[in-house]
Scaffold this active site. Structure first.
Site, short mmCIF file in Angstrom:
data_model
loop_
_atom_site.label_atom_id
_atom_site.label_comp_id
_atom_site.label_asym_id
_atom_site.label_seq_id
_atom_site.Cartn_x
_atom_site.Cartn_y
_atom_site.Cartn_z
N HIS A 127 0.83 -1.20 0.00
CA HIS A 127 0.00 0.00 0.00
C HIS A 127 0.87 1.26 0.00
CE1 HIS A 127 -2.59 2.97 2.34
NE2 HIS A 127 -3.19 2.83 1.18
N GLU A 130 1.93 2.08 -3.48
CA GLU A 130 0.83 2.73 -4.21
C GLU A 130 0.81 4.23 -3.92
OE1 GLU A 130 -3.47 3.75 -3.06
OE2 GLU A 130 -3.22 1.57 -2.95
N HIS A 131 1.01 4.62 -2.66
CA HIS A 131 1.04 6.03 -2.30
C HIS A 131 2.23 6.75 -2.94
CE1 HIS A 131 -1.93 7.19 0.91
NE2 HIS A 131 -2.19 5.90 0.77
N GLU A 207 5.31 11.02 2.76
CA GLU A 207 4.05 10.29 2.55
C GLU A 207 3.59 9.54 3.78
OE1 GLU A 207 0.92 10.03 -0.04
OE2 GLU A 207 2.83 11.11 -0.32
N GLU A 214 -4.62 7.46 6.79
CA GLU A 214 -5.51 6.47 6.20
C GLU A 214 -5.64 5.26 7.14
OE1 GLU A 214 -6.17 4.00 2.02
OE2 GLU A 214 -4.41 5.29 2.26
#
Length: 1052
Positions: A127, A130-131, A207, A214
């Site tokens: 994940h 992906e960010h 990030e 999230e």
């Protein structure tokens, strides 16, 4: 906002994306007629009998002819309708031309790499990759990809552009292609994601905050319940400990080297596919574009083998009693796991249809049970869900009253046992067959109007799951052939798959513990004994009337007719005073949408009547607003595509609906019934009130509800209209008052204006309009017929001073939400342009908040800006009041600092204005949304309704419509850094720091946390510390009296 409620009766999903399978490029030639069954091999499917043909005729299935299909026939591996292939470097590609919507393309990069591939120190890394993709690559830095997307009007936001699951990661773009360079640049972005994502410690640092936020967003009640259920379902497999979001420790501490290693190991071109579906003049040129950007790339030698992780089976059921103090209510889940079925042959497809019919029939029963006099649960439904690539599950979920979980569980298991013993009836089978027939018919009729995003999703599943891709013509033929041959006995056999001995997981969810695992085991044992003794009676079916309207109304007439040729709209004034407007479109061949409104709503009520009347739609909806109980109407509408819902709002009451063109008569009959049915309270009221009380109790447990309630109170005052409903309010509700008010809301047709948009034939529609809308009787004296200028405004008063407030709420895990609000007052004058201007400003603020709070400071996941302009009555001459709200969630301990950052950015915009690039991006985003909307029925419906409700409307719809359009264009032309700066000073208090409210939801600190913070005080704070100790003593006593619930889970 406490401004009313709504109820809807619907007979199908509102989604226009039809699920389909893939078929071969050259499907079998359709049989010219229905052949005889004699002489056919056993594996050949029985076709429609004469009786079945009548059934098909009754449901008006207009697909091609029937098939003579062999059950063993392979559906084919080649996807239908697409240029599909693989480059030398291993990358797969799918390209398809599709003109819905025009001049747009849906793109994707699908990667067979998800969280299940992570090692222990990598949990969450898939994940994180992906960010990082949108943060920086070799070619794009500092979130330039997001700036590019905004500059071309493409969407970017939470969960909009990428997703990571246990088995895969998917990146998606939806971009305009009216300029040749845009498609090439968008494909180049996907190419960067494939091999060029930059991973450095600095990139990770930027990030981490967004990923952490999230993660924090998943630590609410819903997230905890989902995580617990996932672990229970996946127990014994690697999936159980590989949730895509990962762990907090990894998110906070993982090194760039670990992330880079995962990316290099699993992002191999041989495990990727590029999908491009859009309005392309030719597909080959798009293939060459993909080759240009991807063809020269290469991955390390040796394609990594993707392991297949199995989920162990178990005979004995697993039980869990999950206690969640913030749960929205009590619930029961019964899940039965099984391997994912292959979908390779016609027989596999037929089995899929049988499964679908079983779930539909089961849901019909579960719904009817929930509508009984004393139901065991409030709601219950069953669905099939593919959890991971190797496993799916049937999941039955129900919500029930507190301490009612064992009763709900027993009812669910009894119904499954009843089906195994007695099966489904022929009528139930016919009903679900009609439902499926109507769905595939709709898909067939709209086969040339499928959204590109829907087709893109199908090709993704072909690559990731080896699912056949649909050729809708062949599938319509196949379903038309197969469905009539499926017997009730076949459908009933699927209940065998839901035995408690078949990989079954039974789970209860409660806010307070009242049930144990032993209680659940006793329920299972009891139902098993009843089934073995065959002591369960057969299903008792209700009587279902044939027709919605037994006596058809007298035909109305047209008193006046207007044609607005500039916008293609016809308007009729009927003899009963109802105004009906219709517009014929060809966007979707199987959709007609409509909405009716009348002025006068809940703002007209005194306080004593407000709460009972605001519940009018809920109470009436449970009783039946169309002349029949909802459970009966559901069967009456089987196979019909029609739905109608009602809503009671502050200034208006409305009804709206959606139907197939062939079912327009049914939909209008429902509207006629709405106006002519007198709803009277019955036994259903008690159930409604029980549900309402459970909802109120759930809100009292929910930290976010406490937060939202306080926001309303701070911004709008303590008026009864804005305050939340409480138990003592419910106890005062008189259902007779609720029903009487609802009946009056939809009594006088002369108060209503109705807009109809879609695939209608005026020659067919007009007689139906005259009969069912014109035939609604007009009462002798007006009922709730109001002038818009005479309505009462809401008791809305924004604070005159700055308010900064913290709402501290008990939480299982720390959450924080922020709402920053500014009053808005638009002076009467050029109101249409001002309202459009506010819309542009809200989008600008949302974009700037993301740039500052996420991309610059890296501390939020997403931000939203909303506008409320309902503080005044909708008069033609008055000012408009409301507010603009900025919302985001964040780490509780930096929330105040982020509020200051947001205020500083807004003040900067007020003083300096946005950049030219900001203006260009906002204009592009709005224009692209407008272009897409012009191809949608709902968009036109809303535009026409706004024109009727505009303060410029004085009887000429065409003129009002043109004024609305002109206002939009004038605002677009006027937008510049200077005009936006001036607008921000005019519309929002200037400087913004002089008048605003901010409410922050924070966790209530425990005694331990207070003590810890106290002793971290320095000696210089000795006096403050002594005061804190005194306060702490009082607080400790108070906290001792509070029952602080925590999560408890018993898994076996």
């Amino acid at each position: 906002m406490g401004q009313g409620d709504q109820c809807t009766i619907e007979t199908r999903s509102k989604s226009r994306n039809h699920q389909r399978i893939v078929v071969p490029r050259n499907p079998p030639t359709p049989s010219p007629s229905t052949p005889s069954n004699s002489g056919k091999p056993e594996s050949t499917m029985d076709l429609l009998t004469a009786e079945s043909s009548e059934t098909a005729k009754r449901h008006r299935f207009r697909s091609p002819k029937l098939l003579n299909a062999d059950l063993d026939q392979n559906l084919g591996d080649q996807p239908f309708g697409v240029d599909f292939g693989r480059f030398d470097n291993g990358l797969s590609y799918y390209v398809r031309s599709n003109s819905k919507p025009r001049m747009r393309a849906a793109l994707a990069l699908a990667v067979k790499a998800g969280s299940v591939l992570e090692e222990e120190e990598e949990r969450g890394v898939a994940h994180i990759v992906e960010h990082l993709a949108f943060s920086a690559t070799s070619k794009y830095t500092n979130h330039d990809i997001i700036k590019f997307l905004e500059s071309i009007g493409a969407a970017f936001g939470a969960c909009q552009n990428a997703m990571t699951t246990a088995d895969e990661t998917i990146y998606e773009l939806f971009v305009p292609v009216d300029k040749p360079e845009l498609l090439s640049q968008a494909i180049s972005v996907l190419a960067e994601f494939s091999t060029e994502i930059r991973v450095s410690e600095d990139d990770l640092k930027k990030e981490r905050g967004a990923v952490m936020e999230e993660y924090r967003g998943t630590r609410n009640a819903t997230g905890r319940m989902q995580d617990s259920h996932w672990a229970l379902m996946m127990a014994g497999s690697k999936y159980a400990e590989r949730l895509p979001i990962g762990t907090e420790e990894v998110i906070r501490k993982v090194s760039a080297d670990v992330v880079k290693r995962f990316y290099s190991r699993w992002y191999h071109l041989g495990n990727m596919a590029v999908i491009a579906v859009g309005d392309f003049p030719d597909m080959q040129s798009v293939v060459e574009l993909i080759r240009t950007h991807f063809g020269q790339k290469c991955s390390p030698s040796g394609l990594p083998i993707i392991p297949r992780y199995e989920v162990p089976s178990h005979v004995e059921p697993r039980f869990s009693c999950f206690v969640e103090s913030e749960a929205a209510g009590s619930a029961v889940m019964v899940s039965c796991k099984m391997p994912v079925s292959e979908l390779k042959t016609v027989k596999d497809y037929r089995d899929l249809l049988v499964e679908s019919m079983f779930l539909q029939a089961l849901n019909q029963r579960l719904f009817k049970i929930s509508r009984r006099k004393d139901p065991p649960y409030f709601s219950c439904s069953a669905a099939q869900d593919t959890l991971v690539c190797s496993m799916k599950a049937y999941i039955i979920s129900s919500s029930c009253k507190e301490r009612g979980t064992t009763e709900a569980l027993e009812s669910i298991l009894l119904e499954l046992a009843r089906i195994r013993l007695h099966g489904f009836s022929e009528r139930e089978t016919s009903t679900v067959r009609a439902l499926l027939m109507s769905e595939i018919e709709s898909a067939y009729l709209e086969r040339d109007q499928i959204q590109s995003t829907s087709l893109r999703d199908e090709y993704q599943q072909h690559f990731l799951r080896d699912e056949p891709v649909v050729g809708i013509e062949f599938e319509a033929e196949l379903q038309k052939t197969v469905l009539p041959s499926i017997l009730a006995s076949e459908i009933s056999k699927y209940a065998e798959k839901l035995r408690t001995t078949c990989n079954c997981v039974i789970k209860t969810i409660e806010p307070h513990a009242s049930v144990t695992v032993d209680d659940l085991k006793r329920v299972v044992s009891k139902v098993t004994s009843l089934e073995e003794a065959e002591s369960i009676s057969a299903w008792d079916e209700e009587h279902i009337p044939e027709e919605i309207i037994s006596v058809h109304p007298d035909l109305g007439s047209i008193s006046h007719q207007s044609e607005y040729l500039n916008i293609g709209i016809s308007e009729l004034i009927l003899s009963n005073g109802m105004r009906v407007c219709y517009k014929q479109t060809d966007f979707l061949d199987d959709q007609v949408t409509f909405s009716g409104f009348a002025y006068g709503g809940l703002s007209e009520l005194p306080e004593v009547d407000y709460f009972p009347c605001s519940m009018g739609s809920t109470i009436a909806g449970e009783i039946g607003v169309f002349g029949y109980k909802p459970s009966v109407l559901m069967d009456m509408l089987a196979g019909k595509r029609a739905e109608v819902g009602t809503k009671l709002g502050a200034y208006m009451r409305t009804f709206s609906g959606d139907c197939s063109p062939t079912d327009l008569e049914i939909a209008l009959q429902l509207v006629y019934q709405l106006f002519t049915t007198t709803v009277e309270p019955g036994d259903e009221v008690r159930v409604v009130m029980e549900m309402a009380k459970e909802a109120v109790h759930a809100q009292e447990r929910d930290p976010y509800t406490a937060f939202a309630n306080r926001v309303r109170e701070v911004n709008y005052g303590s008026s009864y209209f804005f305050r939340p409903i409480r138990i003592n309010d419910l106890e005062k509700v008189d259902p007779n008052v609720s029903c009487r008010y609802f009946n009056n809301c939809f009594k006088d047709p002369s108060a209503f204006t109705i807009v109809i948009v879609g695939k209608i034939d005026p020659e067919i529609a007009r007689p139906l309009i005259l009969q069912y809308l014109g035939g609604i009787p007009r009462p002798p004296t007006p009922v709730m017929k109001f002038s818009r200028d005479e309505l009462n405004g809401l008791p809305f008063k924004f604070p005159e001073k700055i308010v900064r407030e913290v709402v501290r709420s008990p939480m299982v895990e720390e959450q924080c939400s922020v709402q920053l609000s500014f009053p808005v007052e638009l002076k009467n004058g050029n109101m249409n342009e001002e309202i459009h201007f506010v819309g542009f400003l809200s989008k600008l603020l949302e974009m700037k908040m993301m740039q500052v709070l996420r991309f610059k400071h890296g501390q939020i996941y997403s931000a939203s800006v909303s506008v409320f302009l309902g503080g005044n009555k909708p008069s033609r001459t008055g000012d408009v009041r409301g507010d603009i709200n900025i919302n985001f969630s964040c780490d509780p301990y930096i929330s105040k600092k982020l509020v200051d950052f947001a205020l500083e950015e807004l003040l900067r915009l007020q003083e300096e204005g946005p950049s030219d690039q900001d203006i260009s991006s906002i204009l592009e985003i709005e224009q692209r949304a407008h272009e897409n909307g012009l191809q949608e029925n709902y968009y036109w419906l809303e535009r026409i309704l706004r024109s009727y409700q505009s303060r410029n409307y004085s009887g000429d719809l065409g003129s009002s419509f043109e004024i609305q359009d002109e206002a939009r264009l004038n605002v677009r032309k006027s937008l510049s850094p200077t005009t936006v700066r001036e607008g921000l000073q005019r519309i929002i208090p200037y400087p913004c720091k002089k008048k605003y409210t901010v409410v922050i939801l924070m966790p209530r600190r425990s005694t331990h946390q207070l003590v810890k913070s106290l002793f971290q005080s320095t000696s210089k704070d000795y006096t403050k510390a002594m005061i804190s100790i005194a306060s702490l003593t009082v607080l400790a006593i108070s906290l001792w009296r509070i029952n602080r619930s925590v999560i408890k889970s018993v898994d076996r």
